[in-house]
Design a protein around this motif. Structure first.
Motif, mmCIF file in Angstrom:
data_model
loop_
_atom_site.group_PDB
_atom_site.id
_atom_site.type_symbol
_atom_site.label_atom_id
_atom_site.label_comp_id
_atom_site.label_asym_id
_atom_site.label_seq_id
_atom_site.Cartn_x
_atom_site.Cartn_y
_atom_site.Cartn_z
ATOM 1 N N MET A 235 0.801 -1.263 -0.022
ATOM 2 C CA MET A 235 -0.116 -0.128 0.225
ATOM 3 C C MET A 235 0.887 1.127 0.054
ATOM 4 S SD MET A 235 -3.218 -0.848 2.468
ATOM 5 C CE MET A 235 -2.319 -1.202 3.821
ATOM 6 N N SER A 236 1.972 1.377 0.807
ATOM 7 C CA SER A 236 2.719 2.352 0.798
ATOM 8 C C SER A 236 4.056 2.782 -0.278
ATOM 9 C CB SER A 236 3.443 2.405 2.342
ATOM 10 O OG SER A 236 2.579 2.396 3.250
ATOM 11 N N PHE A 237 4.254 1.623 -0.910
ATOM 12 C CA PHE A 237 5.373 1.740 -1.711
ATOM 13 C C PHE A 237 5.391 1.198 -3.070
ATOM 14 C CE2 PHE A 237 7.063 1.436 2.844
ATOM 15 C CZ PHE A 237 7.421 3.039 2.746
ATOM 16 N N ILE A 238 4.202 0.606 -3.471
ATOM 17 C CA ILE A 238 4.195 0.233 -4.680
ATOM 18 C C ILE A 238 4.314 1.031 -5.843
ATOM 19 C CG2 ILE A 238 1.695 0.050 -4.958
ATOM 20 C CD1 ILE A 238 4.077 -2.754 -5.986
ATOM 21 N N ALA A 239 3.335 2.360 -5.585
ATOM 22 C CA ALA A 239 3.593 3.355 -6.644
ATOM 23 C C ALA A 239 5.293 3.971 -6.867
ATOM 24 C CB ALA A 239 2.706 4.483 -6.205
ATOM 25 N N ALA A 251 -2.570 1.679 -10.608
ATOM 26 C CA ALA A 251 -3.958 1.737 -10.553
ATOM 27 C C ALA A 251 -4.568 0.481 -11.020
ATOM 28 C CB ALA A 251 -4.715 3.010 -11.155
ATOM 29 N N MET A 252 -4.044 -0.222 -11.780
ATOM 30 C CA MET A 252 -4.426 -1.326 -12.307
ATOM 31 C C MET A 252 -3.856 -2.531 -11.347
ATOM 32 S SD MET A 252 -6.275 -3.137 -14.456
ATOM 33 C CE MET A 252 -6.782 -1.869 -15.736
ATOM 34 N N PHE A 253 -2.719 -2.390 -11.098
ATOM 35 C CA PHE A 253 -2.161 -3.175 -9.762
ATOM 36 C C PHE A 253 -3.291 -3.586 -8.736
ATOM 37 C CE2 PHE A 253 0.275 -4.377 -6.305
ATOM 38 C CZ PHE A 253 1.059 -5.336 -6.563
ATOM 39 N N PHE A 254 -3.498 -2.149 -8.254
ATOM 40 C CA PHE A 254 -4.598 -2.418 -6.945
ATOM 41 C C PHE A 254 -5.748 -3.105 -7.410
ATOM 42 C CE2 PHE A 254 -1.648 0.748 -5.147
ATOM 43 C CZ PHE A 254 -1.413 0.137 -3.847
ATOM 44 N N THR A 255 -6.351 -2.878 -8.612
ATOM 45 C CA THR A 255 -7.640 -3.410 -9.177
ATOM 46 C C THR A 255 -7.337 -4.825 -9.373
ATOM 47 O OG1 THR A 255 -8.214 -1.407 -10.445
ATOM 48 C CG2 THR A 255 -9.215 -3.143 -11.011
#
Length: 403
Positions: A235-239, A251-255
């Motif tokens: 949640m904190s560092f993937i972006a 955004a698609m990763f979280f989806t």
């Protein structure tokens, strides 16, 4: 293996109370997730700095953790349905009050209040859903129950951003309050009469006890903390990790993570009910681990999304299995203590993990270091699960005595 499900007919799962708990819980998570990407923008708009944004974010989790140990005591003094109504009402009040907090200190106070409401609702929604789930279908029921919140984790932030773009912060906060009030309305349709009680004989009221940690679910709570470390890193560092790798599908990763977690819940719960926790935790722990390993070495967006699918599949099966396992190990009047311990360890794993992983990323000058630690957390998770699986399996006996 002889299981409870083999010894008695399948009982009804989709009762009015169960469906109401699922929908109301989903709406609460929608109101919460809408604020995840937008509240930091509001803090900045009223003059907050980076450290203050972190404070506003972190104080919410801390207040939720602090209130949960009291939920068991409160449920002994008042009907937990009414406590749940109070918790949802607190969340609605806090969400609508964000816009009135034009100073950071005031916003921190509102976040504390909101955290109290969230800690109460997440505990009681889970325990009431468990009470309205037949004992031999607990894993399946808790898996389905989490579908709503899993969906909102995916679409909630998008809805929040869309509302903010169409209106403004006032419209955002009032919309969030409206969803919470709708959750409050749906909560009123929940019945406290459990479907899984053994008979109509009324047991004497046990002594009221305050428990900071429910020792009987300590092992399971420690497992949840290990998954929380990894979740906090994601949640904190993937972006930032995606930027470092030159990827543009955050955004698609979280989806994909949310969709994979949604799909797996439709069958992982049945595996849990028929075979026990180890048959979910070990294989799906390996799947989540494979996703994290792939994540470290991704070279393109396709690999990035495959890693998201594997991680989402693993975590989506593990989380409700651990919840169900905790609930099955205690008596019904102790459900709140077990669920509170589970959520608190998970939240601590997220919070402490995020802070520690941030330090590691800075020390090693790469966000890949975050996910090496996540890999280590899941490796330890698997070792502990394998160690437990070698012990004599008393799972069915524990569950039959609990329900």
């Amino acid at each position: 293996m002889t299981t409870i499900a083999n010894r008695q007919p399948k009982q009804k799962l989709w009762s009015r109370s169960f469906i109401s708990a699922l929908l109301a819980n989903a709406l609460v998570f929608l109101g919460f997730e809408m604020m995840a990407p937008t509240l930091p923008l509001y803090v900045s708009s009223i003059g907050g700095e980076a450290t203050q944004i972190g404070l506003v974010t972190g104080i919410f989790v801390i207040s939720a953790i602090l209130i949960r140990p009291f939920t068991g005591v409160m449920a002994m003094k008042m009907d937990k349905k009414y406590l749940l109504v109070i918790g949802v009402a607190i969340g609605a009040l806090a969400t609508g009050s964000y816009y009135l907090a034009t100073e950071v200190w005031a916003l921190v106070l509102v976040r504390i209040l909101h955290g109290f409401g969230f800690g109460i609702t997440t505990t009681y929604f889970t325990t009431i859903a468990a009470e309205n789930t037949p004992g031999e279908r607990l894993g399946e029921g808790i898996g389905y129950f989490g579908v709503g919140e899993t969906t909102m984790v995916s679409v909630g932030p998008l809805i929040g951003v869309m509302i903010l773009e169409i209106w403004d912060f006032k419209g955002l906060f009032l919309s969030g309050m409206a969803f919470m009030l709708l959750a409050l309305l749906v909560t009123l349709f929940i019945s406290r009469k459990p479907n899984n009680s053994k008979g109509s004989e009324k047991k004497p009221m046990p002594a009221i006890q305050f428990k900071l940690i429910e020792k009987r679910v300590l092992f399971q709570s420690m497992l949840s903390a290990l998954t929380g470390i990894s979740a906090g890193g994601i949640m904190s560092f993937i972006a930032l990790f995606a930027v470092e790798k030159g990827l543009d599908q955050t955004a698609m990763f979280f989806t994909v993570v949310a969709l994979a977690g949604l799909v797996v819940r439709f069958f992982s719960g049945r595996i849990y009910d028929h075979l026990g926790p180890s048959f979910v935790l070990i294989p799906f722990g390996l799947v989540a681990l494979a996703g994290l390993v792939l994540l470290v070495f991704v070279q393109n967006n396709v690999q990035f999304l495959i890693a998201a699918f594997l991680y989402g599949l693993g975590f989506g099966a593990i989380f409700p299995a651990l919840q169900s396992w905790c609930i099955s190990l205690v008596e019904e009047h102790e459900h709140e203590n077990a669920v509170a311990s589970f959520f608190n360890f998970f939240d601590i794993g997220i919070g402490v993990g995020a802070m520690a992983l941030g330090v590691l990323a800075q020390v090693f000058d790469t966000y890949a270091a975050v996910f090496y630690v996540s890999i280590g957390a899941y490796a330890l998770f698997l070792l502990l699960c394998i160690f437990y699986a070698k012990k004599p399996l008393s799972y069915v006996k524990e569950r039959s005595s609990t329900f």
